[in-house]
Design a protein around this motif. Sequence first.
Motif, PDB file in Angstrom:
ATOM      1  N   LYS A 170       0.853  -1.184   0.000  1.00  0.00           N
ATOM      2  CA  LYS A 170       0.000   0.000   0.000  1.00  0.00           C
ATOM      3  C   LYS A 170       0.886   1.231   0.000  1.00  0.00           C
ATOM      4  O   LYS A 170       1.838   1.323   0.777  1.00  0.00           O
ATOM      5  CB  LYS A 170      -0.913   0.017   1.221  1.00  0.00           C
ATOM      6  CG  LYS A 170      -1.839   1.236   1.234  1.00  0.00           C
ATOM      7  CD  LYS A 170      -2.756   1.212   2.437  1.00  0.00           C
ATOM      8  CE  LYS A 170      -3.677   2.428   2.431  1.00  0.00           C
ATOM      9  NZ  LYS A 170      -4.582   2.422   3.598  1.00  0.00           N
ATOM     10  N   SER A 171       0.629   2.149  -0.861  1.00  0.00           N
ATOM     11  CA  SER A 171       1.420   3.377  -0.917  1.00  0.00           C
ATOM     12  C   SER A 171       0.581   4.545  -0.429  1.00  0.00           C
ATOM     13  O   SER A 171      -0.615   4.629  -0.715  1.00  0.00           O
ATOM     14  CB  SER A 171       1.899   3.659  -2.347  1.00  0.00           C
ATOM     15  OG  SER A 171       0.791   3.800  -3.208  1.00  0.00           O
ATOM     16  N   VAL A 172       1.214   5.433   0.328  1.00  0.00           N
ATOM     17  CA  VAL A 172       0.549   6.620   0.827  1.00  0.00           C
ATOM     18  C   VAL A 172       1.160   7.826   0.136  1.00  0.00           C
ATOM     19  O   VAL A 172       2.372   8.006   0.143  1.00  0.00           O
ATOM     20  CB  VAL A 172       0.705   6.742   2.354  1.00  0.00           C
ATOM     21  CG1 VAL A 172       0.124   8.059   2.838  1.00  0.00           C
ATOM     22  CG2 VAL A 172       0.021   5.584   3.050  1.00  0.00           C
ATOM     23  N   ASN A 173       0.343   8.639  -0.476  1.00  0.00           N
ATOM     24  CA  ASN A 173       0.810   9.824  -1.170  1.00  0.00           C
ATOM     25  C   ASN A 173       0.662  11.014  -0.243  1.00  0.00           C
ATOM     26  O   ASN A 173      -0.433  11.368   0.163  1.00  0.00           O
ATOM     27  CB  ASN A 173      -0.012  10.036  -2.450  1.00  0.00           C
ATOM     28  CG  ASN A 173       0.054   8.834  -3.362  1.00  0.00           C
ATOM     29  OD1 ASN A 173       1.122   8.260  -3.558  1.00  0.00           O
ATOM     30  ND2 ASN A 173      -1.092   8.429  -3.886  1.00  0.00           N
ATOM     31  N   ARG A 174       1.782  11.628   0.094  1.00  0.00           N
ATOM     32  CA  ARG A 174       1.750  12.721   1.045  1.00  0.00           C
ATOM     33  C   ARG A 174       2.760  13.780   0.619  1.00  0.00           C
ATOM     34  O   ARG A 174       3.637  13.552  -0.216  1.00  0.00           O
ATOM     35  CB  ARG A 174       2.088  12.224   2.447  1.00  0.00           C
ATOM     36  CG  ARG A 174       3.492  11.638   2.579  1.00  0.00           C
ATOM     37  CD  ARG A 174       3.717  11.063   3.959  1.00  0.00           C
ATOM     38  NE  ARG A 174       5.089  10.630   4.152  1.00  0.00           N
ATOM     39  CZ  ARG A 174       5.554   9.450   3.768  1.00  0.00           C
ATOM     40  NH1 ARG A 174       4.740   8.599   3.169  1.00  0.00           N
ATOM     41  NH2 ARG A 174       6.811   9.130   3.967  1.00  0.00           N
ATOM     42  N   VAL A 175       2.622  14.960   1.210  1.00  0.00           N
ATOM     43  CA  VAL A 175       3.557  16.050   0.968  1.00  0.00           C
ATOM     44  C   VAL A 175       4.842  15.767   1.734  1.00  0.00           C
ATOM     45  O   VAL A 175       4.808  15.468   2.931  1.00  0.00           O
ATOM     46  CB  VAL A 175       2.954  17.396   1.413  1.00  0.00           C
ATOM     47  CG1 VAL A 175       3.960  18.520   1.220  1.00  0.00           C
ATOM     48  CG2 VAL A 175       1.681  17.695   0.630  1.00  0.00           C
ATOM     49  N   THR A 176       5.965  15.836   1.057  1.00  0.00           N
ATOM     50  CA  THR A 176       7.261  15.607   1.687  1.00  0.00           C
ATOM     51  C   THR A 176       8.122  16.857   1.569  1.00  0.00           C
ATOM     52  O   THR A 176       7.894  17.713   0.708  1.00  0.00           O
ATOM     53  CB  THR A 176       7.989  14.417   1.043  1.00  0.00           C
ATOM     54  OG1 THR A 176       8.167  14.669  -0.367  1.00  0.00           O
ATOM     55  CG2 THR A 176       7.195  13.131   1.209  1.00  0.00           C
ATOM     56  N   SER A 177       9.107  16.960   2.430  1.00  0.00           N
ATOM     57  CA  SER A 177      10.019  18.099   2.444  1.00  0.00           C
ATOM     58  C   SER A 177      11.446  17.610   2.302  1.00  0.00           C
ATOM     59  O   SER A 177      11.786  16.509   2.752  1.00  0.00           O
ATOM     60  CB  SER A 177       9.877  18.903   3.745  1.00  0.00           C
ATOM     61  OG  SER A 177       8.542  19.331   3.935  1.00  0.00           O
ATOM     62  N   ASP A 178      12.285  18.423   1.698  1.00  0.00           N
ATOM     63  CA  ASP A 178      13.698  18.096   1.638  1.00  0.00           C
ATOM     64  C   ASP A 178      14.526  19.367   1.498  1.00  0.00           C
ATOM     65  O   ASP A 178      14.021  20.439   1.187  1.00  0.00           O
ATOM     66  CB  ASP A 178      14.017  17.109   0.503  1.00  0.00           C
ATOM     67  CG  ASP A 178      13.581  17.626  -0.865  1.00  0.00           C
ATOM     68  OD1 ASP A 178      13.407  18.838  -1.017  1.00  0.00           O
ATOM     69  OD2 ASP A 178      13.407  16.804  -1.783  1.00  0.00           O
ATOM     70  N   PHE A 179      15.808  19.222   1.762  1.00  0.00           N
ATOM     71  CA  PHE A 179      16.777  20.310   1.654  1.00  0.00           C
ATOM     72  C   PHE A 179      17.718  19.990   0.503  1.00  0.00           C
ATOM     73  O   PHE A 179      18.223  18.864   0.405  1.00  0.00           O
ATOM     74  CB  PHE A 179      17.555  20.462   2.955  1.00  0.00           C
ATOM     75  CG  PHE A 179      18.704  21.442   2.862  1.00  0.00           C
ATOM     76  CD1 PHE A 179      18.480  22.806   2.949  1.00  0.00           C
ATOM     77  CD2 PHE A 179      19.999  20.989   2.683  1.00  0.00           C
ATOM     78  CE1 PHE A 179      19.530  23.696   2.857  1.00  0.00           C
ATOM     79  CE2 PHE A 179      21.057  21.872   2.595  1.00  0.00           C
ATOM     80  CZ  PHE A 179      20.819  23.231   2.680  1.00  0.00           C
ATOM     81  N   SER A 180      17.947  20.954  -0.378  1.00  0.00           N
ATOM     82  CA  SER A 180      18.784  20.722  -1.558  1.00  0.00           C
ATOM     83  C   SER A 180      19.871  21.786  -1.662  1.00  0.00           C
ATOM     84  O   SER A 180      19.680  22.940  -1.255  1.00  0.00           O
ATOM     85  CB  SER A 180      17.933  20.739  -2.836  1.00  0.00           C
ATOM     86  OG  SER A 180      16.962  19.718  -2.811  1.00  0.00           O
ATOM     87  N   LEU A 181      20.989  21.372  -2.229  1.00  0.00           N
ATOM     88  CA  LEU A 181      22.111  22.264  -2.489  1.00  0.00           C
ATOM     89  C   LEU A 181      22.380  22.293  -3.984  1.00  0.00           C
ATOM     90  O   LEU A 181      22.575  21.241  -4.605  1.00  0.00           O
ATOM     91  CB  LEU A 181      23.363  21.777  -1.740  1.00  0.00           C
ATOM     92  CG  LEU A 181      24.675  22.482  -2.084  1.00  0.00           C
ATOM     93  CD1 LEU A 181      24.621  23.952  -1.681  1.00  0.00           C
ATOM     94  CD2 LEU A 181      25.854  21.777  -1.412  1.00  0.00           C
ATOM     95  N   TYR A 182      22.364  23.486  -4.568  1.00  0.00           N
ATOM     96  CA  TYR A 182      22.689  23.673  -5.972  1.00  0.00           C
ATOM     97  C   TYR A 182      24.109  24.240  -6.080  1.00  0.00           C
ATOM     98  O   TYR A 182      24.429  25.250  -5.447  1.00  0.00           O
ATOM     99  CB  TYR A 182      21.719  24.646  -6.645  1.00  0.00           C
ATOM    100  CG  TYR A 182      20.303  24.140  -6.789  1.00  0.00           C
ATOM    101  CD1 TYR A 182      19.857  23.602  -7.995  1.00  0.00           C
ATOM    102  CD2 TYR A 182      19.407  24.219  -5.728  1.00  0.00           C
ATOM    103  CE1 TYR A 182      18.555  23.146  -8.130  1.00  0.00           C
ATOM    104  CE2 TYR A 182      18.100  23.762  -5.855  1.00  0.00           C
ATOM    105  CZ  TYR A 182      17.682  23.224  -7.057  1.00  0.00           C
ATOM    106  OH  TYR A 182      16.392  22.776  -7.186  1.00  0.00           O
ATOM    107  N   VAL A 183      24.941  23.597  -6.889  1.00  0.00           N
ATOM    108  CA  VAL A 183      26.314  24.057  -7.104  1.00  0.00           C
ATOM    109  C   VAL A 183      26.602  24.001  -8.598  1.00  0.00           C
ATOM    110  O   VAL A 183      26.382  22.962  -9.236  1.00  0.00           O
ATOM    111  CB  VAL A 183      27.335  23.187  -6.344  1.00  0.00           C
ATOM    112  CG1 VAL A 183      28.743  23.694  -6.584  1.00  0.00           C
ATOM    113  CG2 VAL A 183      27.025  23.170  -4.856  1.00  0.00           C
ATOM    114  N   GLY A 184      27.090  25.107  -9.151  1.00  0.00           N
ATOM    115  CA  GLY A 184      27.377  25.114 -10.580  1.00  0.00           C
ATOM    116  C   GLY A 184      28.097  26.364 -11.028  1.00  0.00           C
ATOM    117  O   GLY A 184      28.683  27.097 -10.211  1.00  0.00           O
TER     118      GLY A 184
END
Length: 241
Positions: free
Chosen positions: A41-55
């Motif tokens: 069974k899969s639950v679809n929910r709002v998730t949060s994450d932290f990302s780093l952009y380098v370029g």
Amino acid sequence: MKTFKHLLTTTLIAASTAVFAQNTTVIIKTDSSVSTTRYHKSVNRVTSDFSLYVGLNNFGGSMPAGYDFRPLGSRFVALAWQKRIPLSVKGATKLRLVTGPEVAWNNFMFERSADAGRNILVERNNQLSIEQSDVDLRKSKLVIAQLNLPVMFNLSFRSGLTLGLGAYAGIRLDSYTKVKPVGGSAVRDHGSYNLNTVRWGLTSELGFRGSAKLFFRYEPNSPFKAGQGPDASVWAVGVKL
């Protein structure tokens, strides 16, 4: 009695599976055989994450004389706090909305010529000018710090490939030049440098689930006010971690 125990065990495990919303494999043993029952069974929910952009980033188009920047020295960095909101997650292809605030820095490093050294960007009476330094400089750059809000639609495919397309808008938090002479200390000079308060651009990302992604950003309009600075676009390319 054994049959009742088997049924009770199966019921408890199935209930736990529903609560924790994860894949569970249940092994049911009997005297004569072993059978496997898989619950999913899969639950679809709002998730949060932290990302780093380098370029890397730079100006596009024709730049006036003196605006020569180092391609590998002009860097882009962003810290992003993102929400992933499911829109359509049934089936093999899943669609999510990705948004959240980020703080981004554009660093434009002036190139060093063998005969003239590095140039300096100077603002006087709301006018920009390029001047040659009278001392050898190790570093001369323009830095723009900005608070952005990207809004991006993210597609995830069965193969694991992910594709994101969207746009962003933001306001300038700070801007300054940083000049560091050879053997000396760096000096920062904060100012508006005829930069627009609001900027916007387009963004895209490509990668695989659970791994780093490639990103590309493009701002079709110049970050400088019309008639008060170079009329050039801005691009950035790199890796999202």
